[in-house]
Design an enzyme around this catalytic site. Sequence first.
Site, PDB file in Angstrom:
ATOM      1  N   ASP A   1      52.689  13.135 -11.888  1.00 23.21           N
ATOM      2  CA  ASP A   1      54.209  12.919 -11.926  1.00 23.21           C
ATOM      3  C   ASP A   1      54.740  13.189 -10.693  1.00 23.21           C
ATOM      4  OD1 ASP A   1      54.482  15.772 -11.910  1.00 23.21           O
ATOM      5  OD2 ASP A   1      55.961  15.689 -13.243  1.00 23.21           O
ATOM      6  N   GLU A   2      54.273  13.418  -9.630  1.00 18.33           N
ATOM      7  CA  GLU A   2      54.888  13.558  -8.518  1.00 18.33           C
ATOM      8  C   GLU A   2      54.113  12.826  -7.028  1.00 18.33           C
ATOM      9  OE1 GLU A   2      54.569  17.445  -6.517  1.00 18.33           O
ATOM     10  OE2 GLU A   2      53.063  18.028  -8.105  1.00 18.33           O
TER      11      GLU A   2
HETATM   12  P1  TTP Z   1      54.962  19.486 -13.831  1.00 16.84           P
HETATM   13  O1  TTP Z   1      55.907  18.495 -12.850  1.00 16.84           O
HETATM   14  O2  TTP Z   1      54.692  20.940 -13.303  1.00 16.84           O
HETATM   15  O3  TTP Z   1      55.913  19.792 -15.167  1.00 16.84           O
HETATM   16  P2  TTP Z   1      56.956  18.879 -15.925  1.00 16.84           P
HETATM   17  O4  TTP Z   1      57.098  17.439 -15.307  1.00 16.84           O
HETATM   18  O5  TTP Z   1      56.513  18.748 -17.436  1.00 16.84           O
HETATM   19  O6  TTP Z   1      58.379  19.751 -15.902  1.00 16.84           O
HETATM   20  P3  TTP Z   1      59.239  19.680 -14.584  1.00 16.84           P
HETATM   21  O7  TTP Z   1      58.731  19.095 -13.355  1.00 16.84           O
HETATM   22  O8  TTP Z   1      60.511  19.195 -15.018  1.00 16.84           O
HETATM   23  O9  TTP Z   1      59.348  21.119 -14.318  1.00 16.84           O
HETATM   24  O10 TTP Z   1      53.681  18.824 -14.436  1.00 16.84           O
HETATM   25  C1  TTP Z   1      53.713  17.563 -14.773  1.00 16.84           C
HETATM   26  C2  TTP Z   1      52.957  17.200 -15.989  1.00 16.84           C
HETATM   27  O11 TTP Z   1      51.720  17.734 -15.901  1.00 16.84           O
HETATM   28  C3  TTP Z   1      53.273  18.107 -17.236  1.00 16.84           C
HETATM   29  O12 TTP Z   1      54.283  17.275 -17.902  1.00 16.84           O
HETATM   30  C4  TTP Z   1      52.184  18.282 -18.124  1.00 16.84           C
HETATM   31  C5  TTP Z   1      51.046  18.588 -16.959  1.00 16.84           C
HETATM   32  N1  TTP Z   1      50.704  19.998 -16.875  1.00 16.84           N
HETATM   33  C6  TTP Z   1      49.816  20.643 -17.681  1.00 16.84           C
HETATM   34  O13 TTP Z   1      49.276  19.787 -18.711  1.00 16.84           O
HETATM   35  N2  TTP Z   1      49.557  21.809 -17.658  1.00 16.84           N
HETATM   36  C7  TTP Z   1      50.591  22.577 -16.625  1.00 16.84           C
HETATM   37  O14 TTP Z   1      50.123  23.839 -16.460  1.00 16.84           O
HETATM   38  C8  TTP Z   1      51.297  22.125 -15.710  1.00 16.84           C
HETATM   39  C9  TTP Z   1      52.159  22.846 -14.637  1.00 16.84           C
HETATM   40  C10 TTP Z   1      51.663  20.614 -15.917  1.00 16.84           C
HETATM   41 MG    MG Z   2      57.282  17.157 -13.152  1.00 13.74          MG
END
Ligand code: TTP
Ligand code: MG
Length: 397
Positions: A110-111
């Site tokens: 997601d980034e």
């Molecule tokens: P993140 O970008 O860290 O989290 P997010 O998008 O849910 O929330 P935000 O960015 O708004 O803080 O991670 C992206 C995806 O990766 C997240 O939706 C679910 C997955 N993920 C896991 O499965 N386990 C984890 O420990 C983390 C950090 C993320």
């Molecule tokens: Mg995120």
Amino acid sequence: MKTGSRRIVHFDMDAFYASIEENLDPEIRKYPVIIGSDPRNGRGRGVVSTCNYKARAFGIHSAMPISVAWRKCPQAVYLRPRLATYQQVSMQIMELLNQFAPKIEPVSVDEAYLDCSGTHLLYPDDLNLARSIQDKILSQTGLHASVGVASNKFVAKIASELNKPAGLCVCPFGQERSFLEPLPLNRLWGLGKKNVAALNQAGFFRIGQLASAPLSDLRSVLKNRAPLIRELARGRDDRPVLSHWAQKSFSEEQTYDHDTTDLAVITKTLSHLSEQLGYRIRCKGLHFRTVRLKVRFADFRTHTRAFTLSASSNQTAAIRQAALDLLIRFWQQQNQGGQPVRLIGIALDNTSDASAGIQKELFPSNSFADIRNISLDKLFDEINTQFPGKAHVASTL
Ligand code: TTP
Ligand code: MG
């Protein structure tokens, strides 16, 4: 390290998995939503993958034991992750952004970083560029992203995190150091919790303090990473955006319903995880060289052990064999007391694309075992593609 006048954008989707689920079922939007393993009325033993911002108000976050999440918020909507769906949305987003930059480097599902240098004619204003990217993602997918713009990757990533969710943040060129100065150390990507605690102990609380500290003061905590961390704290980072990015590490793990000391059970799990990883890495057309084993005991102490093969491979049997060897050695050295195991995992590192992997193998072995393993993998992949989760190869060790 020198800083040029590049224009780097970093975006990170907000509560990614949870937001996709909300899009698929808008009814759940009004509740706290937690994506993770089955909470089993508070007896579940896995972890939270992520949760929406309503759930975060209850103190829930990624990697928290699902049982703790249940205690904090039993009324939330609990959903199991649908990774294939999230992966598809991820690809859709990455493709959408091609219009903004020739070079896009996804760093996780997601980034990504975009190198938007030279796009000033189209988008003269940084904030406007960031907003256009956000709007594009929202209009095409219904999902919110947070976006940061800076002259390098490090500062852009910090900027995108600062105003989450739906955040926009620009660090003007030349102001990188003063931008970072007031931020607490936990914003400094690359510093783990232990490092932050040790630096706090030594009197460092803001990134600006690291930027102006003598290296000798930082070395006592950061050891040989001190020069790099100080450069980053000064807002300097000349890493390029790599458009030919490939996922570097693949991992699978399993938390047991009941802690176990049974080596036969653990071996079977390793076999299953190896099959899943083998399938994933072959689907990507990649080879690996390093296999990492992760063992978490009932008291949450977690150990990892790694083994690097002499030549890269994409065979399930190679993963399974390396993981098992690591387990046996680990068991003999670390677990003579027979401590119960809570979680077991395998990761593949040191990946390269398949053609490079094959070239590296100077003396390809065409042994019977090799041919059999390749055929088994092929068969497994075909069945698993048609009937996900239904293929199992009896252990061939
Ligand atoms: P993140 O970008 O860290 O989290 P997010 O998008 O849910 O929330 P935000 O960015 O708004 O803080 O991670 C992206 C995806 O990766 C997240 O939706 C679910 C997955 N993920 C896991 O499965 N386990 C984890 O420990 C983390 C950090 C993320
Ligand atoms: Mg995120």
